[in-house]
Every structure is written in structure tokens, then in C-alpha cells.
Scaffold this motif. Structure first.
Motif, mmCIF file in Angstrom:
data_model
loop_
_atom_site.group_PDB
_atom_site.id
_atom_site.type_symbol
_atom_site.label_atom_id
_atom_site.label_comp_id
_atom_site.label_asym_id
_atom_site.label_seq_id
_atom_site.Cartn_x
_atom_site.Cartn_y
_atom_site.Cartn_z
ATOM 1 N N LEU A 263 5.734 8.516 7.389
ATOM 2 C CA LEU A 263 5.317 7.520 6.398
ATOM 3 C C LEU A 263 6.047 7.724 5.082
ATOM 4 O O LEU A 263 6.414 6.762 4.406
ATOM 5 C CB LEU A 263 3.810 7.597 6.170
ATOM 6 N N GLY A 264 6.221 8.979 4.706
ATOM 7 C CA GLY A 264 6.938 9.270 3.461
ATOM 8 C C GLY A 264 8.362 8.777 3.462
ATOM 9 O O GLY A 264 8.960 8.564 2.410
ATOM 10 N N GLU A 265 8.919 8.584 4.661
ATOM 11 C CA GLU A 265 10.276 8.062 4.802
ATOM 12 C C GLU A 265 10.274 6.572 5.153
ATOM 13 O O GLU A 265 11.329 6.005 5.433
ATOM 14 C CB GLU A 265 11.026 8.850 5.882
ATOM 15 N N GLY A 266 9.085 5.966 5.184
ATOM 16 C CA GLY A 266 8.990 4.553 5.522
ATOM 17 C C GLY A 266 9.148 4.253 6.994
ATOM 18 O O GLY A 266 9.359 3.099 7.381
ATOM 19 N N ARG A 267 8.980 5.271 7.843
ATOM 20 C CA ARG A 267 9.180 5.104 9.291
ATOM 21 C C ARG A 267 7.832 4.795 9.958
ATOM 22 O O ARG A 267 7.323 5.556 10.773
ATOM 23 C CB ARG A 267 9.837 6.357 9.864
ATOM 24 N N ALA A 268 7.276 3.663 9.586
ATOM 25 C CA ALA A 268 5.920 3.321 10.019
ATOM 26 C C ALA A 268 5.809 3.135 11.529
ATOM 27 O O ALA A 268 4.791 3.476 12.133
ATOM 28 C CB ALA A 268 5.449 2.055 9.309
ATOM 29 N N ALA A 269 6.843 2.583 12.147
ATOM 30 C CA ALA A 269 6.794 2.325 13.585
ATOM 31 C C ALA A 269 6.691 3.630 14.376
ATOM 32 O O ALA A 269 6.117 3.657 15.476
ATOM 33 C CB ALA A 269 8.022 1.544 14.028
ATOM 34 N N GLU A 270 7.248 4.719 13.840
ATOM 35 C CA GLU A 270 7.144 6.020 14.500
ATOM 36 C C GLU A 270 5.825 6.708 14.149
ATOM 37 O O GLU A 270 5.278 7.463 14.953
ATOM 38 C CB GLU A 270 8.323 6.897 14.096
ATOM 39 N N ALA B 182 0.829 -1.200 0.000
ATOM 40 C CA ALA B 182 0.000 0.000 0.000
ATOM 41 C C ALA B 182 0.866 1.254 0.000
ATOM 42 O O ALA B 182 0.529 2.261 -0.626
ATOM 43 C CB ALA B 182 -0.921 -0.006 1.214
ATOM 44 N N TYR B 183 1.999 1.205 0.694
ATOM 45 C CA TYR B 183 2.875 2.375 0.757
ATOM 46 C C TYR B 183 3.392 2.756 -0.624
ATOM 47 O O TYR B 183 3.500 3.928 -0.966
ATOM 48 C CB TYR B 183 4.050 2.105 1.700
ATOM 49 N N GLU B 184 3.711 1.760 -1.433
ATOM 50 C CA GLU B 184 4.215 2.036 -2.784
ATOM 51 C C GLU B 184 3.130 2.640 -3.672
ATOM 52 O O GLU B 184 3.407 3.390 -4.600
ATOM 53 C CB GLU B 184 4.758 0.752 -3.412
ATOM 54 N N LEU C 36 3.086 -1.479 6.016
ATOM 55 C CA LEU C 36 4.553 -1.457 6.094
ATOM 56 C C LEU C 36 5.067 -2.323 7.244
ATOM 57 O O LEU C 36 6.157 -2.893 7.159
ATOM 58 C CB LEU C 36 5.039 -0.020 6.293
ATOM 59 N N LEU C 37 4.278 -2.428 8.305
ATOM 60 C CA LEU C 37 4.692 -3.207 9.472
ATOM 61 C C LEU C 37 4.328 -4.683 9.355
ATOM 62 O O LEU C 37 4.474 -5.440 10.311
ATOM 63 C CB LEU C 37 4.071 -2.602 10.738
ATOM 64 N N TRP D 56 -7.268 7.463 8.410
ATOM 65 C CA TRP D 56 -7.417 6.007 8.294
ATOM 66 C C TRP D 56 -6.545 5.453 7.176
ATOM 67 O O TRP D 56 -5.983 4.356 7.296
ATOM 68 C CB TRP D 56 -8.881 5.650 8.048
ATOM 69 N N LEU D 57 -6.425 6.208 6.078
ATOM 70 C CA LEU D 57 -5.555 5.776 4.987
ATOM 71 C C LEU D 57 -4.118 5.646 5.470
ATOM 72 O O LEU D 57 -3.440 4.646 5.210
ATOM 73 C CB LEU D 57 -5.635 6.769 3.829
ATOM 74 N N ASN D 58 -3.658 6.662 6.210
ATOM 75 C CA ASN D 58 -2.294 6.618 6.735
ATOM 76 C C ASN D 58 -2.104 5.442 7.699
ATOM 77 O O ASN D 58 -1.044 4.823 7.735
ATOM 78 C CB ASN D 58 -1.968 7.933 7.446
ATOM 79 N N ARG D 59 -3.143 5.152 8.491
ATOM 80 C CA ARG D 59 -3.029 4.002 9.404
ATOM 81 C C ARG D 59 -2.873 2.702 8.599
ATOM 82 O O ARG D 59 -2.064 1.837 8.963
ATOM 83 C CB ARG D 59 -4.259 3.907 10.309
#
Length: 202
Positions: free
Chosen positions: A143-150, A5-7, A178-179, A169-172
């Protein structure tokens, strides 16, 4: 290979993933000249409003409120390069005002300075941990940097504190994807679609 989804949903400043809203200075004083300038802005007469702020600043060059208002007026009409120095000065003069750091972050992000914008949004949250616009933009940049855990704890806090938007919700969903939690991600994407459908039906 199937895309994550991130891609598919890259964090893009031109989308609604980040907020470009700007905020008036905290505890803004009511002054006749300022109220007149604000009225001009609402009428689309930004050049006249800017001229008033500049005139007032010549008499009070270290007035943080005037610096913020001038920076905001310039940013709203697209003069980001001119806005940033005024917003920087306002931030230095009002370090405890979360909106001062946030507004500078929005301007810097618009100018393409993502790292500096991230720092400003972080400073805004340090000044006021409950300042939700900064939390939302910081999560989107993570999210833009792929730092989903943060990003995920920030997003979950946004959801817990109020009425989350479709983009929240989309960002979640993006963060969960990613996780490595695809089922939870799909549930979040469904909530995002529900919110979008509700808006379109009204």
C-alpha cells in the motif's frame, strides 16, 4: 481535487499500519541460561541478558537460536544497527523458519530499508504461507508503494483467517479506494471505525 484515502492515510512505520512485533525463534529450546536471560529481559535488564547471549555465542557461534535471541534483545532496546547482523546470520541458518525472516524484516524496516524488508516478509510467507504477521506487513508495504492490487488479496486473506484489527479494515479501505471502488472503501472504513470504538469502550 479531493484527496484519496491513500493520500490521507500514508503507510507510516510510526503508526499501527505496520506491525513492529518480534517473534521468538520457532521451536525454541529450553535451556537454563536462556530462560534466565529471558527473565532478565522481562525485568527490563536487557544489558545483562545481552551479555549472557554474547557469552553463550562465543562457545556456539553458529547457534541460530542464540543469534536470534541476541538480535531480538538488541532490537527491543533500540540497537537496530547491532541487531541486524545477528538476525541476518540467524536467517541464513534457519531459512525455513518464517519468524527468522520476519524479525529481520522488522529490523530492516525500522532502519529504513523498505525494499529489503519487503523481500524478508515475502520470504517469510514463502516459508509459511499462513504466517499472518508477514502477510499484514507485506500488504502495508504494498500500500505504501500504491500497489493496491497486490495488497488487497493479502488483506482479504487476513480478514478471512481471523479477527481483523481496525488497521486491517483501514488498509482494505485504502486499497479499495486506490482501485476505484469508493463505496466498498467507505464500508471498510466504517468497519475500522467500529473496531476502534469497540476498543475504546472496553
Amino acid at each position: 481535487k479531493q484527496k484519496t484515502a491513500y493520500e490521507i492515510y500514508q503507510c507510516d512505520w510510526s503508526s499501527d499500519v505496520c506491525s513492529s512485533d518480534l517473534f521468538w525463534p520457532k521451536d525454541r529450546m529450553s535451556r537454563p541460561e536462556i530462560e534466565h536471560a529471558l527473565a532478565l529481559e522481562r525485568q527490563g535488564r536487557s544489558a545483562e541478558a545481552v551479555a549472557i547471549y554474547e557469552t553463550l555465542l562465543r562457545a556456539r557461534p553458529h547457534d541460530a537460536e542464540l543469534l536470534s535471541l541476541l538480535g531480538l534483545a538488541l532490537a527491543r532496546r533500540g540497537d537496530i544497527g547491532l541487531a541486524i547482523p545477528h538476525l541476518q546470520q540467524a536467517r541464513k541458518l534457519r531459512p525455513a523458519d518464517p519468524s527468522a525472516a520476519f524479525n529481520l524484516g522488522v529490523a530492516l524496516l525500522t532502519a529504513g530499508s523498505r525494499d529489503q524488508a519487503l523481500e524478508c516478509f515475502s520470504d517469510s510467507l514463502r516459508a509459511d504461507p499462513g504466517f499472518l504477521p508477514a502477510k499484514a506487513n507485506l500488504a502495508a508495504l504494498y500500500l505504501g508503494e500504491g500497489r493496491a492490487a497486490e495488497a488487497l488479496p493479502l488483506i482479504d486473506d487476513l480478514i478471512a483467517r481471523g479477527k481483523p484489527s481496525a488497521s486491517t479494515w483501514l488498509n482494505r479501505g485504502i486499497a479499495l479506494d486506490l482501485l476505484g471502488r469508493p463505496l466498498d472503501a467507505c464500508a471498510a472504513f466504517e468497519r475500522s471505525e467500529e473496531h476502534t470504538s469497540e476498543l475504546q469502550s472496553h
